[in-house]
Structures are given as C-alpha cells and as structure tokens.
Design a protein around this motif. Structure first.
Motif, short mmCIF file in Angstrom:
data_model
loop_
_atom_site.label_atom_id
_atom_site.label_comp_id
_atom_site.label_asym_id
_atom_site.label_seq_id
_atom_site.Cartn_x
_atom_site.Cartn_y
_atom_site.Cartn_z
N SER A 112 0.85 -1.19 0.00
CA SER A 112 0.00 0.00 0.00
C SER A 112 0.89 1.24 0.00
O SER A 112 1.58 1.51 0.99
CB SER A 112 -0.90 -0.02 1.25
OG SER A 112 -1.33 1.30 1.54
N THR A 113 0.88 1.99 -1.10
CA THR A 113 1.69 3.21 -1.14
C THR A 113 1.18 4.21 -0.10
O THR A 113 1.96 4.96 0.48
CB THR A 113 1.70 3.83 -2.55
OG1 THR A 113 0.43 3.66 -3.16
CG2 THR A 113 2.77 3.23 -3.42
N GLY A 114 -0.13 4.21 0.16
CA GLY A 114 -0.68 5.11 1.18
C GLY A 114 -0.06 4.79 2.55
O GLY A 114 0.39 5.70 3.26
N ALA A 138 1.83 17.51 3.17
CA ALA A 138 0.79 18.50 2.86
C ALA A 138 -0.06 18.04 1.67
O ALA A 138 -1.28 18.25 1.66
CB ALA A 138 1.44 19.84 2.55
N VAL A 139 0.59 17.38 0.71
CA VAL A 139 -0.14 16.90 -0.48
C VAL A 139 -1.19 15.86 -0.05
O VAL A 139 -2.34 15.90 -0.50
CB VAL A 139 0.86 16.25 -1.49
CG1 VAL A 139 0.15 15.78 -2.74
CG2 VAL A 139 1.98 17.20 -1.83
N MET A 140 -0.80 14.96 0.83
CA MET A 140 -1.72 13.92 1.29
C MET A 140 -2.87 14.53 2.09
O MET A 140 -4.03 14.15 1.92
CB MET A 140 -0.98 12.89 2.14
CG MET A 140 -0.01 12.06 1.33
SD MET A 140 1.01 11.01 2.38
CE MET A 140 -0.15 9.72 2.80
N GLU A 141 -2.54 15.46 2.95
CA GLU A 141 -3.60 16.08 3.77
C GLU A 141 -4.60 16.83 2.91
O GLU A 141 -5.78 16.91 3.24
CB GLU A 141 -2.98 16.99 4.84
CG GLU A 141 -2.49 16.17 6.02
CD GLU A 141 -1.73 16.97 7.05
OE1 GLU A 141 -1.69 18.20 6.95
OE2 GLU A 141 -1.19 16.33 7.97
N LYS A 194 -4.54 15.35 -2.49
CA LYS A 194 -4.01 15.33 -3.86
C LYS A 194 -3.02 14.17 -4.01
O LYS A 194 -2.68 13.52 -3.03
CB LYS A 194 -3.33 16.67 -4.15
CG LYS A 194 -4.32 17.82 -4.08
CD LYS A 194 -3.69 19.10 -4.51
CE LYS A 194 -4.75 20.20 -4.50
NZ LYS A 194 -4.17 21.51 -4.36
N LEU A 195 -2.54 13.98 -5.23
CA LEU A 195 -1.61 12.87 -5.46
C LEU A 195 -0.17 13.31 -5.26
O LEU A 195 0.25 14.37 -5.73
CB LEU A 195 -1.78 12.31 -6.87
CG LEU A 195 -3.10 11.59 -7.18
CD1 LEU A 195 -3.02 10.93 -8.56
CD2 LEU A 195 -3.45 10.57 -6.13
N VAL A 196 0.59 12.45 -4.58
CA VAL A 196 2.03 12.65 -4.41
C VAL A 196 2.68 12.43 -5.79
O VAL A 196 2.14 11.69 -6.63
CB VAL A 196 2.54 11.63 -3.35
CG1 VAL A 196 4.05 11.65 -3.24
CG2 VAL A 196 1.88 11.91 -2.01
N PRO A 200 -0.79 1.30 -9.25
CA PRO A 200 -0.58 2.64 -9.78
C PRO A 200 -1.85 3.49 -9.68
O PRO A 200 -2.95 2.99 -9.62
CB PRO A 200 -0.22 2.38 -11.24
CG PRO A 200 -0.91 1.09 -11.59
CD PRO A 200 -0.94 0.29 -10.33
N ARG A 201 -1.64 4.83 -9.69
CA ARG A 201 -2.75 5.77 -9.62
C ARG A 201 -2.77 6.72 -10.80
O ARG A 201 -3.66 7.54 -10.90
CB ARG A 201 -2.64 6.59 -8.34
CG ARG A 201 -3.61 6.15 -7.22
CD ARG A 201 -3.27 6.98 -6.02
NE ARG A 201 -4.29 7.13 -5.05
CZ ARG A 201 -4.36 6.46 -3.89
NH1 ARG A 201 -3.53 5.50 -3.65
NH2 ARG A 201 -5.28 6.75 -3.01
N THR A 202 -1.75 6.63 -11.66
CA THR A 202 -1.72 7.47 -12.87
C THR A 202 -1.22 6.59 -14.02
O THR A 202 -0.60 5.53 -13.79
CB THR A 202 -0.73 8.66 -12.73
OG1 THR A 202 0.60 8.14 -12.58
CG2 THR A 202 -1.06 9.55 -11.54
P1 AMP Z 1 -4.51 5.76 0.30
O1 AMP Z 1 -4.12 5.26 1.66
O2 AMP Z 1 -4.24 4.77 -0.79
O3 AMP Z 1 -5.91 6.31 0.28
O4 AMP Z 1 -3.54 6.99 -0.01
C1 AMP Z 1 -3.53 8.14 0.82
C2 AMP Z 1 -2.87 9.29 0.09
O5 AMP Z 1 -1.50 8.96 -0.22
C3 AMP Z 1 -3.47 9.65 -1.27
O6 AMP Z 1 -4.60 10.51 -1.16
C4 AMP Z 1 -2.29 10.34 -1.94
O7 AMP Z 1 -2.08 11.64 -1.43
C5 AMP Z 1 -1.12 9.47 -1.47
N1 AMP Z 1 -0.87 8.33 -2.38
C6 AMP Z 1 -0.99 7.02 -2.09
N2 AMP Z 1 -0.66 6.26 -3.15
C7 AMP Z 1 -0.34 7.11 -4.13
C8 AMP Z 1 0.07 6.95 -5.49
N3 AMP Z 1 0.20 5.72 -6.04
N4 AMP Z 1 0.30 8.06 -6.23
C9 AMP Z 1 0.19 9.29 -5.70
N5 AMP Z 1 -0.20 9.53 -4.43
C10 AMP Z 1 -0.46 8.45 -3.64
#
Ligand code: AMP
Length: 217
Positions: free
Chosen positions: A30-32, A51-54, A57-59, A87-89
């Motif tokens: 899990s990248t999150g 800050a991006v996560m809060e 938005k996407l990192v 992946p998310r993009t």
């Molecule tokens: P999640 O736990 O998967 O909901 O991810 C939480 C947050 O982490 C997302 O809202 C993004 O800000 C960031 N994030 C997680 N995975 C990705 C990814 N593959 N690409 C970009 N941002 C990510």
C-alpha cells in the motif's frame, strides 16, 4: 501472483488486500501506508508528501514509483504481491510495466472494485483504525463488539486518518476520476482487467476476488 486492486478511495482495497495477503502469503503493498509511515518518520519523502496527502491530492509520480520499485525488489515479493493504491496514474502504470518486464515478471490480474460515490463518502468519513494492531472499524457499519475496545488486540486507542474527512474526500474522488480511472481502460486493453461489485459484503467481495484469482492462477 502479481495483483493490482484498483478502485476509488473507500472501495475496500485495503480490507481485501489484507485478507488476500493472509490467505496467499504474499505482501500487501500500500503506497498510502508507506507514505504515512514516511510522514510519521519525518523522512525527506514524508516531508514532501505530508501536505499533499492532507489536501487529498496525489504525491508526485517519481516518489511513489521509486518506493514501489524498491519494495518489489525485496525478498518477500519474490512469490508475488498485492498492489493497493498503486498505480494511480498512467505514468505510474507505464513505469510498473517497465519495471516488471525488466525483471521478467508480469501482472496476473487487475481487479477493479466498483462502488457508488455516495457510499464512498460515508465509508471514508466514518472509518478509523486501532492504533496498536491496525484493525479497521467504522462509526456505523463496523463497530467494535465492546464500545471503545479493539476486537483484535483489546487496545482502547484508535486513530482517524487526517485525510479521512468529508471535505478532503471530494478532492480524493476527483483525483481518482481524473488521474486513476483512465487505468481501467489501460488494463482493459491489455486484457488484464476484471471487475467485482464492491457494494457487496466484505465476505462476498472476497469470494468474488478468489473466484477470479483461481481462474488466473
Ligand atoms: P490511500 O491510503 O491509498 O488512500 O492513499 C492516501 C494518500 O496517499 C493519497 O490521497 C495520496 O495523497 C497518497 N498516495 C498514495 N498512493 C499514491 C500513489 N500511487 N500516487 C500518488 N499519491 C499516492
């Protein structure tokens, strides 16, 4: 078994990834979770991502691609992995293809979990986890058996993600539709895509996923 669980925030990817990981003995990536750990540790990646996560938005692609590249190379991924939130993009999907091909590996399945938007907002804004063992709960759908006590480990300490609030959910959903939903077409064209009804119960969604995996493995 190299697998992607694809779906909007709150679709149940993390829940199903944990079940599958325990059943099949392959890790949930899990990248999150990895980014939240980096934020907690105060690392450079964490500082760039916080800050991006809060904001929901996407990192940046570079950061998450590097994280996954390093993680997939680890010994515990030799028998496979379950990607949850990556992946998310399209750029991330292309980078994943490249890294797998270079290692002579490929994806076995991409499972899309379909859930109505209205349901997602309620699921996300009510969810919380045990801070000790990570067990997941929900204000209305999944309460602990004894109020305030974790069913799994007995801890009384719970946490809510800072981005799990009604305001940020909309931004996260928009990011999903804008950046991530094109992956459904991407994997459909590659012949990897399968879909399950994410509105069903956790058990029924799990059974549907198992049914798909039994056919591909
Ligand atoms: P999640 O736990 O998967 O909901 O991810 C939480 C947050 O982490 C997302 O809202 C993004 O800000 C960031 N994030 C997680 N995975 C990705 C990814 N593959 N690409 C970009 N941002 C990510």
């Amino acid at each position: 078994m190299n697998l992607i669980l694809l779906g909007p925030p709150g679709a149940g990817k993390g829940t199903q990834a944990k079940v599958l990981s325990a059943k099949r003995g392959i890790p949930q990536l899990s990248t999150g979770d990895m980014l939240r750990a980096a934020v907690k540790a105060g690392s450079d990646v964490g500082k760039a991502a916080k800050a991006v996560m809060e904001a929901g938005k996407l990192v940046s692609d570079d950061i998450v691609i590097k994280i996954i590249e390093d993680r997939i190379a680890a010994a515990d991924c030799a028998r496979g992995f379950i990607l949850d939130g990556f992946p998310r993009t399209l750029a991330q999907a292309a980078a994943l293809d490249k890294m797998l091909t270079s290692k002579g590996r490929s994806l076995d399945a991409v499972i899309e979990m379909r859930v109505n938007d209205g349901e997602l907002v309620g699921r996300i804004s009510g969810r919380y986890t045990c801070s000790k063992c990570g067990a997941g709960y929900h204000d209305t759908n999944l309460k602990p058996k004894t109020a305030g006590v974790c069913d799994s480990c007995g801890s009384t300490d719970f946490v809510r993600r800072p981005d799990d609030n009604a305001a940020t959910v909309t931004t996260r959903l928009m990011a999903y539709y804008r950046e991530t939903s094109p992956l459904i077409g991407y994997y459909f064209c590659k012949g990897n895509l399968k879909s399950v009804d994410g509105m069903a119960s956790i058990e029924d969604v799990g059974a549907a996923i198992e049914g798909i995996l039994n056919k591909v493995s």
